[in-house]
Design a protein around this motif. Structure first.
Motif, short mmCIF file in Angstrom:
data_model
loop_
_atom_site.label_atom_id
_atom_site.label_comp_id
_atom_site.label_asym_id
_atom_site.label_seq_id
_atom_site.Cartn_x
_atom_site.Cartn_y
_atom_site.Cartn_z
N ARG A 185 49.92 -3.90 54.03
CA ARG A 185 48.63 -3.62 54.66
C ARG A 185 47.94 -2.43 54.00
N ASN A 186 48.70 -1.65 53.26
CA ASN A 186 48.19 -0.38 52.75
C ASN A 186 48.40 -0.29 51.25
N PRO A 187 47.36 -0.51 50.44
CA PRO A 187 47.51 -0.44 48.99
C PRO A 187 48.08 0.89 48.52
N GLN A 188 47.76 1.97 49.26
CA GLN A 188 48.30 3.27 48.86
C GLN A 188 49.82 3.27 48.97
N GLY A 189 50.33 2.61 50.05
CA GLY A 189 51.78 2.51 50.20
C GLY A 189 52.40 1.69 49.11
N THR A 190 51.72 0.61 48.69
CA THR A 190 52.22 -0.21 47.59
C THR A 190 52.34 0.60 46.32
N ARG A 191 51.34 1.42 46.04
CA ARG A 191 51.38 2.25 44.84
C ARG A 191 52.54 3.24 44.89
N ARG A 192 52.80 3.77 46.10
CA ARG A 192 53.92 4.70 46.22
C ARG A 192 55.23 4.00 45.90
N ASN A 193 55.39 2.75 46.39
CA ASN A 193 56.60 2.00 46.10
C ASN A 193 56.73 1.74 44.61
N MET A 194 55.61 1.36 43.96
CA MET A 194 55.63 1.11 42.53
C MET A 194 56.02 2.36 41.76
N ASN A 195 55.46 3.50 42.18
CA ASN A 195 55.79 4.75 41.51
C ASN A 195 57.25 5.11 41.70
N ALA A 196 57.79 4.83 42.89
CA ALA A 196 59.19 5.13 43.15
C ALA A 196 60.10 4.30 42.25
N ILE A 197 59.77 3.02 42.07
CA ILE A 197 60.57 2.16 41.19
C ILE A 197 60.48 2.63 39.75
N ALA A 198 59.27 2.95 39.29
CA ALA A 198 59.09 3.42 37.92
C ALA A 198 59.82 4.74 37.70
N ASP A 199 59.74 5.62 38.68
CA ASP A 199 60.42 6.92 38.54
C ASP A 199 61.93 6.76 38.54
N ARG A 200 62.44 5.84 39.39
CA ARG A 200 63.89 5.62 39.43
C ARG A 200 64.36 5.04 38.10
N TYR A 201 63.61 4.07 37.56
CA TYR A 201 63.99 3.51 36.26
C TYR A 201 63.99 4.61 35.21
N ARG A 202 62.96 5.45 35.19
CA ARG A 202 62.86 6.50 34.17
C ARG A 202 64.05 7.45 34.26
N ARG A 203 64.43 7.80 35.49
CA ARG A 203 65.57 8.71 35.68
C ARG A 203 66.87 8.07 35.19
N HIS A 204 67.07 6.80 35.54
CA HIS A 204 68.29 6.12 35.11
C HIS A 204 68.31 5.92 33.59
N ALA A 205 67.17 5.59 33.01
CA ALA A 205 67.11 5.39 31.57
C ALA A 205 67.32 6.71 30.83
N ASP A 206 66.80 7.80 31.38
CA ASP A 206 67.03 9.12 30.76
C ASP A 206 68.52 9.43 30.71
N ALA A 207 69.22 9.19 31.83
CA ALA A 207 70.65 9.49 31.89
C ALA A 207 71.43 8.62 30.91
N PHE A 208 71.08 7.33 30.85
CA PHE A 208 71.79 6.44 29.93
C PHE A 208 71.49 6.83 28.48
#
Length: 210
Positions: A8-31
């Motif tokens: 219902r909230n595009p702003q919330g969708t963007r937050r979820n997308m950013n969380a996924i991108a940030d999590r991937y970036r953190r995991h890829a950095d460690a690997f």
């Protein structure tokens, strides 16, 4: 469970997308750090995955990055060879995935997966992002590096994996159930109930933490 608030909230969708991108970036950095720290004479070392060397672990991660691009009709960009430059090969593959996650249209594209219909970014989050953590442990063990995972990642993955129905776990343990050459989990390894959560997670997915 679907995030109806985000729907219902595009702003919330963007937050979820950013969380996924940030999590991937953190995991890829460690690997990537583990790949960079591996010695030139260590790439043929045996990993905890009985059929793979340290180099094979990186190769699997790169191959799975390519699988994540298929729903978009894309493939991995030309890159240094795994044999000559494992670090360069991985950095190129992660750049391809990061570009997808940073593009809302690509990230939000829906696709059919063995786990049902979801967006490309959700598949990346559920498959390759977590793979970077688990196979980071394999690579660390093979090359004598610190094999401790982030406790928050361990907690999150234990919660989701241990809650899977028995039939789903059995499918994940079946070689090539998700495609030729793809092996997700191995047979469960018995680990004491009072063992650290990281060890219990590793045992559940078929690794021997000892």
């Amino acid at each position: 469970m679907p995030d109806w608030t985000s729907a219902r909230n595009p702003q919330g969708t963007r937050r979820n997308m950013n969380a996924i991108a940030d999590r991937y970036r953190r995991h890829a950095d460690a690997f990537e750090h583990k790949v960079a720290a591996a010695g030139a004479d260590q790439w043929s070392n045996q990993s905890p995955c009985e059929d793979w060397t340290a180099r094979d672990v990186v190769g699997h991660i790169i191959d799975m990055h390519g699988v994540m691009l298929r729903p978009l009709g894309r493939s991995l960009s030309p890159a240094p060879s795994l044999k000559d430059d494992p670090l360069g090969a991985f950095k190129s593959a992660r750049a391809d995935i990061q570009a997808v996650l940073d593009d809302p249209e690509s990230a939000g594209t829906e696709c059919d997966t063995p786990n049902g219909r979801m967006t490309v970014e959700q598949q990346i989050d559920q498959v390759i992002s977590d793979d970077l953590v688990l196979h980071g442990w394999d690579l660390a063990r093979a090359t004598g590096q610190d094999d401790r995972m982030d406790p928050a990642d361990v907690e999150r993955m234990w919660s989701s994996t241990s809650a899977l129905p028995k039939e789903v776990l059995e499918m994940l343990r079946t070689p090539e159930a998700f495609g030729p050459g793809v092996k997700v989990f191995g047979p469960e390894v018995s680990v004491p109930e009072d063992a650290p959560l990281q060890d219990r997670l590793l045992g559940l997915i078929g690794r021997d933490p000892r």
